[in-house]
Design an enzyme around this catalytic site. Structure first.
Site, PDB file in Angstrom:
ATOM      1  N   ASP A 181       0.829  -1.205   0.000  1.00 13.18           N
ATOM      2  CA  ASP A 181       0.000   0.000   0.000  1.00 13.18           C
ATOM      3  C   ASP A 181       0.870   1.264   0.000  1.00 13.18           C
ATOM      4  OD1 ASP A 181      -1.320  -2.283   1.072  1.00 13.18           O
ATOM      5  OD2 ASP A 181      -2.872  -1.024   1.946  1.00 13.18           O
ATOM      6  N   HIS A 183      -1.113   4.429  -0.500  1.00 13.57           N
ATOM      7  CA  HIS A 183      -2.158   5.254   0.122  1.00 13.57           C
ATOM      8  C   HIS A 183      -1.905   6.752   0.016  1.00 13.57           C
ATOM      9  CE1 HIS A 183      -5.265   2.716   1.672  1.00 13.57           C
ATOM     10  NE2 HIS A 183      -4.431   1.923   2.326  1.00 13.57           N
ATOM     11  N   ASP A 210      -4.185  -0.392  -3.264  1.00 12.64           N
ATOM     12  CA  ASP A 210      -4.330   0.741  -2.348  1.00 12.64           C
ATOM     13  C   ASP A 210      -3.329   1.843  -2.652  1.00 12.64           C
ATOM     14  OD1 ASP A 210      -6.436  -0.614  -1.230  1.00 12.64           O
ATOM     15  OD2 ASP A 210      -5.658  -0.628   0.812  1.00 12.64           O
ATOM     16  N   ASP A 213      -6.507   7.057  -1.423  1.00 12.76           N
ATOM     17  CA  ASP A 213      -7.185   7.252  -0.129  1.00 12.76           C
ATOM     18  C   ASP A 213      -6.176   7.461   0.999  1.00 12.76           C
ATOM     19  OD1 ASP A 213      -9.781   7.214  -1.049  1.00 12.76           O
ATOM     20  OD2 ASP A 213     -10.119   5.101  -0.617  1.00 12.76           O
ATOM     21  N   ARG A 214      -6.699   8.033   2.093  1.00 13.64           N
ATOM     22  CA  ARG A 214      -5.913   8.332   3.302  1.00 13.64           C
ATOM     23  C   ARG A 214      -4.971   9.507   3.058  1.00 13.64           C
ATOM     24  NH1 ARG A 214      -8.749   5.412   7.091  1.00 13.64           N
ATOM     25  NH2 ARG A 214      -8.678   3.189   6.636  1.00 13.64           N
ATOM     26  N   ASN A 242      -8.575  -2.906  -2.167  1.00 14.31           N
ATOM     27  CA  ASN A 242      -9.955  -2.651  -1.753  1.00 14.31           C
ATOM     28  C   ASN A 242     -10.306  -1.170  -1.787  1.00 14.31           C
ATOM     29  OD1 ASN A 242      -8.144  -2.603   0.651  1.00 14.31           O
ATOM     30  ND2 ASN A 242     -10.016  -1.985   1.717  1.00 14.31           N
ATOM     31  N   HIS A 243      -9.299  -0.289  -1.833  1.00 12.01           N
ATOM     32  CA  HIS A 243      -9.582   1.152  -1.899  1.00 12.01           C
ATOM     33  C   HIS A 243      -9.723   1.665  -3.327  1.00 12.01           C
ATOM     34  CE1 HIS A 243      -9.568   2.775   2.233  1.00 12.01           C
ATOM     35  NE2 HIS A 243      -8.959   1.634   2.488  1.00 12.01           N
ATOM     36  N   HIS A 291      -3.714  -8.329  -3.234  1.00 13.81           N
ATOM     37  CA  HIS A 291      -3.759  -7.282  -2.217  1.00 13.81           C
ATOM     38  C   HIS A 291      -4.149  -7.797  -0.840  1.00 13.81           C
ATOM     39  CE1 HIS A 291      -4.216  -3.394  -0.360  1.00 13.81           C
ATOM     40  NE2 HIS A 291      -5.437  -3.726   0.028  1.00 13.81           N
ATOM     41  N   ARG A 339     -12.876  -7.068   9.780  1.00 14.96           N
ATOM     42  CA  ARG A 339     -13.259  -5.902   8.986  1.00 14.96           C
ATOM     43  C   ARG A 339     -14.745  -5.875   8.646  1.00 14.96           C
ATOM     44  NH1 ARG A 339      -8.522  -3.741   6.376  1.00 14.96           N
ATOM     45  NH2 ARG A 339      -6.725  -5.123   6.558  1.00 14.96           N
ATOM     46  N   HIS A 366      -2.284  -4.722   2.439  1.00 15.50           N
ATOM     47  CA  HIS A 366      -3.596  -4.533   3.075  1.00 15.50           C
ATOM     48  C   HIS A 366      -3.543  -4.189   4.562  1.00 15.50           C
ATOM     49  CE1 HIS A 366      -7.915  -4.830   3.021  1.00 15.50           C
ATOM     50  NE2 HIS A 366      -8.019  -6.026   3.548  1.00 15.50           N
TER      51      HIS A 366
END
Length: 434
Positions: A181, A183, A210, A213-214, A242-243, A291, A339, A366
């Site tokens: 990731d 991010h 990923d 995001d963030r 997943n993002h 991922h 999750r 992840h």
């Protein structure tokens, strides 16, 4: 609430449901369950819970605010579904960057109307992004259209070979680099390139999902990766995380960032590209890279991954969902995911998957790891995470993995580098404190 703050939304929902069974009038349980469902993009379930809160306590202003946000999200979801079902034409079929005029005042790198990517453009773009300046929308559209065409031509599982030599012509040092990731931490991505070199056919990378995001430089991260993919199709491989999905980007910042830096057309094109990102890679037919993790089905073989129709938003269950969302656990067997999506799988599941598919290793991402990576399941599985000091708060290192011809993983760790004073999640708009 602690589970929600730790993003263990499945555990939060489980706790809330246990509380509701004990006391069906316990307001906080509905409130917490609603917040967790909203974080998972399950807006209709969140709406149900906040309706219950408002019925039990009509004067709760905060609950009414969240109820309105849930109603808004449900309406937007229904509107988007109606548009998709009534109009099969993608945004990519309606835009023509060649008709766009680049103003004389624009002093950044330029592409020709054919969209052919050059080293000059890539280098200029990276430096412009470093200076917190954007490239013209015309060129972003060209990058996205080109990236979509490349990704669409790939399979849901991409088979990769280690190059004959490295960038210096040394056969012994030839390798693949696997990053976890990122991010939206663009300045840390630049640091990876400073340490490990820019991607090329002789210095190939797998970025394991990923990208967005963030962190609040997600546009810069994913645009750079797509441009590098165009320049070196065999040197950059991008797995979906997943993002890279509409639900996640709506909550965790990427949607707001794209709208702030560009517009809804660019956002729609990003999502078209995301839907064609491969779900996994297999290096030298021995190392499986995805991922999240493995499946809830013992019988999964690599051809099942190849057969996935990935041009869609991920479902809430099934193999596609599991690849994006699942996590390893220390105990044998499988358990519900903390999750609330995917599952937790044990060492026996990993061993069985490797044996069934004649593989040596699973690499996944992840999850944050303090050292940037961790060997799990007796060394059969590696978690690698490439966003150091995640969200400016975790204090973790970042890492990437080298796989040479012997396929024994070698790890490089690195610390976070300074970035401009833009806080993580600066473009997120969720009222739920997620």
């Amino acid at each position: 609430m602690a589970h929600i703050k730790a993003e263990s939304y499945g555990l939060a929902i489980s706790d809330a449901e246990a509380a509701i069974r004990i006391d069906p009038t316990y307001i906080k349980a509905y409130y917490r369950r609603g917040s967790a469902n909203f974080a998972l993009g399950k807006y209709r379930l969140a709406l149900r819970d906040f309706k219950a809160v408002c019925k039990l306590q009509p004067s709760d202003r905060d609950a009414r605010t969240k109820l309105k946000e849930c109603e808004k999200a449900v309406k937007q979801l229904a509107f988007a579904s109606a548009i998709e079902s009534s109009d099969d034409q993608c945004v990519s079929a309606t835009v023509d960057p060649s008709q766009m005029v680049v103003e004389d005042a624009y002093d950044g790198p330029r592409l020709g109307d054919d969209g052919v990517m050059t080293d000059e453009f890539v280098e200029g773009m990276l430096e412009r992004f470093r200076d917190q300046r954007l490239v013209h929308k015309k060129y972003v559209l060209q990058i996205l259209l080109g990236a979509k065409a490349l990704l669409q031509a790939e399979g849901s599982l991409v088979d990769l070979k280690i190059p004959e030599t490295d960038a210096d012509g040394d056969a012994d040092k030839a390798h693949y680099t696997v990053c976890g990731d990122v991010h939206g931490q663009f300045y840390d991505l630049l640091h990876i390139f400073e340490i490990n070199g820019l991607p090329s056919a002789a210095n190939p990378y797998v970025f394991n999902g990923d990208f967005v995001d963030r962190g609040s430089f997600s546009v810069e991260v994913v645009t750079s990766l797509f441009a590098l993919k165009l320049r070196h199709p065999g040197g950059v491989h991008l797995n979906r995380g997943n993002h890279e999905t509409k639900n996640m980007t709506k909550i965790y910042g990427f949607e707001g960032e794209v709208r702030h830096k560009y517009d809804a057309t660019v956002l729609a094109l990003f999502h078209e590209c995301f839907c064609f990102l491969p779900l996994a890679a297999c290096i030298e037919s021995k190392v499986f890279v995805t991922h999240g993790g493995l499946s809830s089905d013992d019988g999964v073989v690599l051809d099942d991954v190849r057969a996935i129709d990935r041009d869609r938003e991920p479902p809430d269950a099934g193999l596609m969902c599991d690849l994006l969302w699942s996590d390893p656990q220390a105990n044998e067997g499988r358990s519900p995911s903390k999750r609330g999506v995917g599952l937790s799988f044990g060492p026996d599941v990993t061993r069985s998957f490797l044996a069934k598919n004649d593989l040596r290793l699973v690499i996944r991402s992840h999850e944050v790891r303090d050292s940037g990576y961790e060997l799990e399941h007796g060394g059969d599985l590696i978690t690698v995470f490439s966003a150091p000091n995640y969200c400016d708060a975790m204090g973790n290192k970042g890492a990437f993995v080298h796989l040479h011809r012997d396929l024994d993983p070698k790890f490089t760790t690195f610390d976070a580098v300074p970035h401009p004073p833009v806080r993580p999640m600066a473009y997120a708009s969720s009222p739920f404190g997620l």
